[in-house]
Design an enzyme around this catalytic site. Structure first.
Site, short mmCIF file in Angstrom:
data_model
loop_
_atom_site.label_atom_id
_atom_site.label_comp_id
_atom_site.label_asym_id
_atom_site.label_seq_id
_atom_site.Cartn_x
_atom_site.Cartn_y
_atom_site.Cartn_z
CB SER A 134 -0.90 0.04 1.24
OG SER A 134 -1.57 1.28 1.33
CE1 TYR A 147 -4.20 -1.68 4.97
CE2 TYR A 147 -3.55 0.49 4.18
CZ TYR A 147 -3.98 -0.80 3.92
OH TYR A 147 -4.18 -1.21 2.63
#
Length: 255
Positions: A134, A147
């Site tokens: 990501s 995250y």
């Protein structure tokens, strides 16, 4: 057909990026198995695509063992692993429970490592492993500590695995999505008005002025899985509409 005759496993293949990638792989001639925790979406995907759909939790050791036993029985070997399954939880640091932080790291890093470890017994020279990263690992977005840390871990894991597996002829790379329209955003428990504001804010960061689609990522994964990427090793393929490469060109900075 770029993947004709190849056997692939996609974790979290019952929705979003995983499902789009399964659809793309099937179109390119691969035999595909997908996993997920939701029986209904797995059944729908199996009926639509003709894939092998296996209900499995990436954090469950017994489920992992059973998964790869079944892959061995049905496919015999694996040419491609897309370690896609993951979760996202967003909250300010003061409001982040320790359990949430642990859950994200265990799902997005530990389970990826253990999935790769379990898959290796079915992989030979020429096989390809793709991890799902990501842009959050690099952007420093607020309320994303767990995250972002997990996806930075994926980046480091890719490089280490690529180094270790190169002598065996197994490639390991990372696809790095930007803002992508997937069901993961619907599971973050953000109120609708806050979600709309977040979407506007994120779109303002993207030079191409749109959120990505799951198919955009599937196309990149297909490349990394194919023989066309035979000399690509330990790399990050960024698919983010220009956020990391051309941030100053984003709509929020235009006059």
């Amino acid at each position: 057909m770029q993947l004709k005759g190849k056997c692939a496993l996609i974790t979290g293949g019952n929705s979003g990026i995983g499902l789009a990638t399964a659809r793309r792989f099937v179109a390119e001639g691969a035999r595909v198995a997908i996993t997920g925790r939701d029986a209904a979406t797995l059944a729908t995907a199996a009926n639509e695509l003709g894939v092998t759909a296996i209900r499995s939790d990436v954090l469950d050791a017994q489920a992992r063992s059973s998964l790869f036993d079944r892959i061995k029985d049905e496919f015999g070997h694996l040419d491609i692993l897309f370690a896609n399954a993951g979760i996202a939880k967003f909250s300010p640091i003061e409001e982040t429970p320790e359990k949430d932080f642990d859950d994200v790291l265990r799902t997005n890093v530990t389970a990826v490592f253990l999935t790769v470890k379990a898959a290796l017994r079915l992989m030979d020279a020429g096989a390809a492993i793709i991890l799902n990263g990501s842009m959050a690992a690099s952007t420093g977005s607020s309320q994303s500590s767990a995250y972002a840390a997990s996806k930075a871990g994926v980046r480091a894991l890719c490089r280490s695995l690529a180094g270790e597996l190169s002598p065996r002829g197994i490639r390991v790379n990372v696809v790095v999505p930007g803002v992508i329209e997937t069901p993961i955003w619907e599971r973050t428990a953000v109120p609708p008005e806050a979600a709309a504001a977040r979407e506007r804010r994120l779109q303002g960061m993207i030079p191409l002025n749109r959120a990505g689609r799951a198919e955009d990522i599937a196309n990149a994964v297909l490349f990394l899985a194919s023989d066309e990427a035979a000399y690509v090793q330990g790399a990050e393929l960024v698919v983010d509409g220009g956020v990391l490469g051309s941030a100053a060109a984003a709509p929020a900075h235009r006059r």
